[in-house]
Write a protein that holds these residues in place. Structure first.
Motif, PDB file in Angstrom:
ATOM      1  N   GLN A   1     -25.212  46.448  33.258  1.00 40.57           N
ATOM      2  CA  GLN A   1     -26.319  46.271  34.204  1.00 40.57           C
ATOM      3  C   GLN A   1     -26.637  44.777  34.471  1.00 40.57           C
ATOM      4  OE1 GLN A   1     -30.040  47.722  32.619  1.00 40.57           O
ATOM      5  NE2 GLN A   1     -30.661  48.114  34.778  1.00 40.57           N
TER       6      GLN A   1
ATOM      7  N   ILE B   1     -30.450  42.018  40.332  1.00 42.96           N
ATOM      8  CA  ILE B   1     -30.082  42.451  41.774  1.00 42.96           C
ATOM      9  C   ILE B   1     -29.460  41.138  42.541  1.00 42.96           C
ATOM     10  CG2 ILE B   1     -32.720  41.741  42.363  1.00 42.96           C
ATOM     11  CD1 ILE B   1     -30.501  44.452  43.857  1.00 42.96           C
TER      12      ILE B   1
ATOM     13  N   GLY C   1     -29.830  45.283  39.278  1.00 39.29           N
ATOM     14  CA  GLY C   1     -31.352  45.468  39.212  1.00 39.29           C
ATOM     15  C   GLY C   1     -31.463  46.965  38.315  1.00 39.29           C
ATOM     16  N   THR C   2     -32.751  47.243  38.623  1.00 33.79           N
ATOM     17  CA  THR C   2     -33.277  48.585  37.860  1.00 33.79           C
ATOM     18  C   THR C   2     -33.815  49.338  38.997  1.00 33.79           C
ATOM     19  OG1 THR C   2     -34.409  46.931  36.157  1.00 33.79           O
ATOM     20  CG2 THR C   2     -35.190  49.266  36.395  1.00 33.79           C
TER      21      THR C   2
ATOM     22  N   ASP D   1     -35.549  51.920  41.051  1.00 34.60           N
ATOM     23  CA  ASP D   1     -36.736  52.016  41.300  1.00 34.60           C
ATOM     24  C   ASP D   1     -37.070  52.754  42.686  1.00 34.60           C
ATOM     25  OD1 ASP D   1     -39.525  50.834  40.176  1.00 34.60           O
ATOM     26  OD2 ASP D   1     -39.490  50.632  42.292  1.00 34.60           O
TER      27      ASP D   1
ATOM     28  N   TRP E   1     -32.545  47.674  44.130  1.00 32.04           N
ATOM     29  CA  TRP E   1     -31.336  47.613  43.235  1.00 32.04           C
ATOM     30  C   TRP E   1     -30.102  48.417  43.942  1.00 32.04           C
ATOM     31  CZ3 TRP E   1     -29.099  52.495  41.510  1.00 32.04           C
ATOM     32  CH2 TRP E   1     -29.598  53.501  42.251  1.00 32.04           C
TER      33      TRP E   1
END
Length: 383
Positions: A80, A83, A163-164, A166, A171
């Motif tokens: 991970q 972004i 990114g995460t 969402d 992301w």
């Protein structure tokens, strides 16, 4: 024994030399700030506004969240990234023996992780795109059977998350491996699936475990059929060179800032049936995305159809070897028959063959990796 050792040393030295060369090429590319593929006139602005498409990305977000929940802390560190991390641009279509990738490979994932990873692809791609991805992976097993190359394996494809995941914040995800690279940016209900690299060697498998596997044959045949359907005068305008002596692809890995001018035949000058035919050819590539997102993308293509160009290199014979390019302000597609590498054991030539195909799809004018959309978002939302 000394002769064997010397041969092994020469092989190791050669491998290190290739790795060093590719590493230097990547470092030089990343040293340049991202601008995007563009013509000599510079970036064309205002092509990619932030907007609602009405096509949900909720299944993609959900699948990515479930995948990340299955990773340990060390696996997350590998998998991970932020972004806006340069990791987006660290992709390459060569095999793992000469290029180091981040993320987890399908091969090293647990069964639950692998199932979750495939669910991300299933939520993001069409059935056709998913099947094409699996078919490309199969060609690596075939190459391993032909060459005894331990660097090639149908599960050596690496997944990273940027990114995460969402519902509103930007992301994305990247799948990176030999002949298959997908960059998939998500922001709200907008999606950008470029750069995407799709290749095959052998393009048609005639032996081994996956005998009968065929890859990128429709892209080959439909491109040739379109060129053959043109008048002699139109073919002459489209043709950049009548003979194909080498690899002609321009916009592959490490070419994020390529300057490439329009060339060939302008679609604006074609009759309506030919315009529809080139739209069908473009859709063959775009439709690897989920249907709703593909339709949004195709509308961008249609809006810029009259400023789309078709270029050709090589033969127009039924069994010809060729390169073609479709280029507009919002899409760049390249199809290229390449010199044999993994199938050199089958082909006694150093000229391009139909058995080795490279294709790339990009979003010119700064929106590869969703960079233009991300830039607008960051200017409007201070993080």
């Amino acid at each position: 024994m000394s002769c064997v050792a010397t041969g092994q040393d020469q092989y190791s030295d050669g491998l290190l030399s290739v790795k060093k060369r590719f590493s230097d090429i990547e470092a030089a590319a990343l040293a340049e700030a991202f601008k995007g593929v563009r013509t000599g006139d510079g970036l064309q602005k205002g092509l990619f506004p932030i907007r609602s498409t009405g096509v949900t990305t909720a299944p993609i977000v959900s699948a990515a969240k479930q995948y990340l929940e299955l990773l340990s802390t060390p696996e997350l560190i590998r998998s991970q990234f932020a972004i806006d991390d340069p990791e987006w641009r660290r992709w390459f279509n060569v095999d793992n023996g000469i290029y180091v990738r981040q993320g987890l490979s399908l091969k090293e994932m647990s069964e639950d992780q692998r199932t979750a990873a495939w669910k991300i692809l299933e939520a993001s791609l069409s059935a056709k795109g998913l099947d094409l991805s699996k078919s490309i992976m199969k060609t690596d097993r075939t190459l391993s059977e032909l060459n005894g190359n331990g660097f090639l394996d149908e599960d050596l494809y690496f997944l990273t998350i940027m990114g995460t995941p969402d519902a509103t914040e930007p992301w994305g995800w990247q799948l990176d491996g030999h002949h298959l690279v997908i960059n998939y940016f998500v922001m709200g209900d907008q999606v950008v699936m470029t750069p995407t690299f799709l290749g095959a060697e052998p393009a048609v498998t005639t032996s081994g475990h996956y005998a009968g596997n065929e890859v990128l044959q429709a892209e080959q045949d439909m491109g040739l059929a379109f060129m053959q359907s043109l008048t002699t005068e139109q073919q002459e305008r489209a043709t950049l060179a009548n003979r194909k002596h080498h690899d002609d692809m321009q916009a592959a890995a490490h070419k994020d800032n390529l300057i490439l001018d329009y060339a060939g035949l302008k679609v604006e000058d074609l009759a309506d049936d030919k315009k529809q035919a080139i739209l069908n050819l473009i859709d063959l590539y775009v439709s690897n995305m989920r249907e709703g997102h593909a339709e949004v993308r195709m509308q961008e293509v249609r809006d810029n159809l009259n400023n789309t160009w078709f270029a050709w290199v090589g033969s127009v014979a039924d069994n010809g070897v060729f390169y073609y390019r479709i280029h507009s302000p919002v899409i760049l597609i390249e199809f290229d028959h390449q010199i044999p590498v993994g199938t050199a054991v089958l082909h006694n030539t150093n000229r391009p063959v139909r058995d080795h195909i490279h294709t790339v799809i990009r979003t010119p004018n700064g929106n590869d990796y969703g960079k233009d959309l991300l830039g607008q978002h960051l200017r409007n939302h201070k993080h």
